[in-house]
Scaffold this motif. Structure first.
Motif, PDB file in Angstrom:
ATOM      1  N   THR A 112       0.846  -1.187   0.000  1.00 20.53           N
ATOM      2  CA  THR A 112       0.000   0.000   0.000  1.00 20.53           C
ATOM      3  C   THR A 112       0.886   1.243   0.000  1.00 20.53           C
ATOM      4  O   THR A 112       2.101   1.168   0.242  1.00 20.53           O
ATOM      5  N   ASP A 113       0.282   2.397  -0.238  1.00 25.56           N
ATOM      6  CA  ASP A 113       1.046   3.645  -0.233  1.00 25.56           C
ATOM      7  C   ASP A 113       1.685   3.885   1.135  1.00 25.56           C
ATOM      8  O   ASP A 113       2.829   4.353   1.227  1.00 25.56           O
ATOM      9  N   ILE A 242       0.273  -7.320   8.606  1.00 25.00           N
ATOM     10  CA  ILE A 242       0.051  -8.139   7.412  1.00 25.00           C
ATOM     11  C   ILE A 242      -0.613  -9.454   7.796  1.00 25.00           C
ATOM     12  O   ILE A 242      -0.186 -10.146   8.717  1.00 25.00           O
ATOM     13  N   ILE A 243      -1.659  -9.806   7.076  1.00 23.35           N
ATOM     14  CA  ILE A 243      -2.348 -11.082   7.260  1.00 23.35           C
ATOM     15  C   ILE A 243      -2.080 -11.934   6.023  1.00 23.35           C
ATOM     16  O   ILE A 243      -2.222 -11.473   4.892  1.00 23.35           O
ATOM     17  N   VAL A 249      10.923  -9.487  -1.152  1.00 24.87           N
ATOM     18  CA  VAL A 249      11.531  -8.491  -2.040  1.00 24.87           C
ATOM     19  C   VAL A 249      10.849  -8.517  -3.402  1.00 24.87           C
ATOM     20  O   VAL A 249      10.564  -7.467  -3.994  1.00 24.87           O
ATOM     21  N   HIS A 250      10.566  -9.721  -3.914  1.00 22.59           N
ATOM     22  CA  HIS A 250       9.998  -9.845  -5.253  1.00 22.59           C
ATOM     23  C   HIS A 250       8.626  -9.169  -5.362  1.00 22.59           C
ATOM     24  O   HIS A 250       8.187  -8.833  -6.458  1.00 22.59           O
ATOM     25  N   ASP A 251       7.978  -8.951  -4.223  1.00 25.22           N
ATOM     26  CA  ASP A 251       6.666  -8.303  -4.253  1.00 25.22           C
ATOM     27  C   ASP A 251       6.753  -6.839  -4.643  1.00 25.22           C
ATOM     28  O   ASP A 251       5.750  -6.240  -5.039  1.00 25.22           O
ATOM     29  N   TRP A 252       7.948  -6.245  -4.570  1.00 22.86           N
ATOM     30  CA  TRP A 252       8.095  -4.873  -5.079  1.00 22.86           C
ATOM     31  C   TRP A 252       7.938  -4.867  -6.594  1.00 22.86           C
ATOM     32  O   TRP A 252       7.399  -3.907  -7.173  1.00 22.86           O
ATOM     33  N   PHE A 257       4.255  -3.483 -11.197  1.00 26.56           N
ATOM     34  CA  PHE A 257       3.426  -3.857 -12.349  1.00 26.56           C
ATOM     35  C   PHE A 257       1.972  -3.466 -12.120  1.00 26.56           C
ATOM     36  O   PHE A 257       1.330  -2.863 -12.989  1.00 26.56           O
ATOM     37  N   THR A 258       1.448  -3.804 -10.949  1.00 32.56           N
ATOM     38  CA  THR A 258       0.040  -3.504 -10.679  1.00 32.56           C
ATOM     39  C   THR A 258      -0.191  -2.000 -10.525  1.00 32.56           C
ATOM     40  O   THR A 258      -1.228  -1.483 -10.957  1.00 32.56           O
ATOM     41  N   ASP A 259       0.777  -1.296  -9.946  1.00 32.82           N
ATOM     42  CA  ASP A 259       0.637   0.163  -9.826  1.00 32.82           C
ATOM     43  C   ASP A 259       0.600   0.819 -11.199  1.00 32.82           C
ATOM     44  O   ASP A 259      -0.163   1.764 -11.436  1.00 32.82           O
TER      45      ASP A 259
END
Length: 323
Positions: A112-113, A242-243, A249-252, A257-259
């Motif tokens: 998230t932002d 976080i749930i 790191v790869h989630d950045w 991409f999604t942003d």
């Protein structure tokens, strides 16, 4: 018959198999490493082997990774070799598809932002260390580059100094997945950050090889970026909220991409036209990988509904309503 890569009784076939792959346009570098280890095993445990047997295949898998997805890749390297042998008339055992369990796909965390702001504030506070004198300069910049350019961590880590053109923002990505080189361009604001970073790091490490150098001017090890991420992310209050899957790191890269797609949808841009360029930019091997990100993009749902309405009108009959 010996060769430059292999030395077991199957060396000739292995070399011919690799050469066939390369002749077809594949670099095949990653799997050559796997096949060399397989070749070592054959030489040690099956010195008189003339083909791949079931016992040989089982022995190979018992040596390999405990991680399911990695094990699938290891199994496939030998499976493809066995299929090649059968194709040239040498009867070989081929591991049936479905023999190994496929692990569930990891659901990425999209930052998230607030989480982005908290993490980048955290890494900007990285302290200088005599044990890693370049760390305080590298950490704030390498994570910004991973996110702002949608890079894999290995792609950022293995950048050579000359790979980044600080005049134009042109970046050569050599160490890409599937060994497919590509060229990208940074945004102008990121480029200004990179120039500031270069002005400082070139004084600390004037003769460095790596763009993000360790204390010897070389590349950091493969695990260090993950270690840094957890060092600066895990203590944050945002991390404790976080749930589900723990962020990586790869989630950045996923978030980049999604942003980007989210922004295009909000701007009313033509997703179909732009998606191809985004896929090339991030180094996807095929466009089907893009579909994976679309379901992660909140703003894409209205766009998907609009696309499907056209399809539905063409393939679904109109339902009569009772009066």
């Amino acid at each position: 018959m010996g060769d430059k890569n292999f030395h077991s009784s199957l060396s000739g076939h292995l070399q011919a198999f690799v050469e066939q792959k390369q002749a077809a346009g594949y670099t095949y570098r990653g799997n050559i490493g796997k096949l060399r280890i397989f070749d070592d095993m054959v030489a040690e445990k099956f010195p008189d082997a003339s083909t791949v047997t079931k016992d040989m295949n089982n022995s190979w898998l018992s040596l390999r990774s405990i991680y399911p997805r990695t094990l699938l890749n290891d199994a496939n390297a030998v499976r493809q070799f066995s299929k090649y042998l059968n194709g040239i008339g040498v009867e070989a055992y081929v591991l049936p598809y479905g023999s190994l369990k496929v692990p569930p796909r990891y659901e990425p965390h999209i930052y998230t932002d607030k989480e982005k702001a908290a993490f980048f504030r955290s890494i900007d506070e990285c302290k200088w260390s005599k044990y890693s004198p370049t760390k305080s300069y590298v950490v704030p910049m390498i994570f910004r580059m991973i996110y702002c350019c949608g890079l894999r961590s290995s792609e950022a880590r293995k950048l050579y100094r000359e790979d980044v053109d600080l005049k134009t923002g042109k970046v050569l990505i050599r160490a890409s997945k599937f060994w497919q080189e590509r060229v990208i361009y940074t945004s102008w604001d990121l480029l200004e950050n990179l120039r500031d970073y270069e002005a400082v790091i070139s004084k600390v490490m004037p003769d460095r090889i790596a763009f993000f150098p360790n204390r010897k001017g070389q590349f950091f090890s493969s695990s260090v970026i993950d270690d840094w991420f957890h060092e600066f992310w895990d203590p944050l209050p945002e991390a404790s909220r976080i749930i589900g899957n723990s962020p990586r790191v790869h989630d950045w890269r996923h978030t980049y991409f999604t942003d980007r797609m989210d922004l295009w949808v909000k701007e009313g841009s033509d997703i179909n036209s732009l998606e191809m360029y985004l896929s090339e930019y991030v180094g996807h091997s095929h466009y089907a990988a893009d579909d994976y990100y679309q379901h992660l993009t909140a703003s894409f749902y209205p766009e998907m509904e609009k696309r499907m309405s056209v399809v539905n009108r063409n393939i679904l009959p109109e339902v009569p309503h009772e009066k």
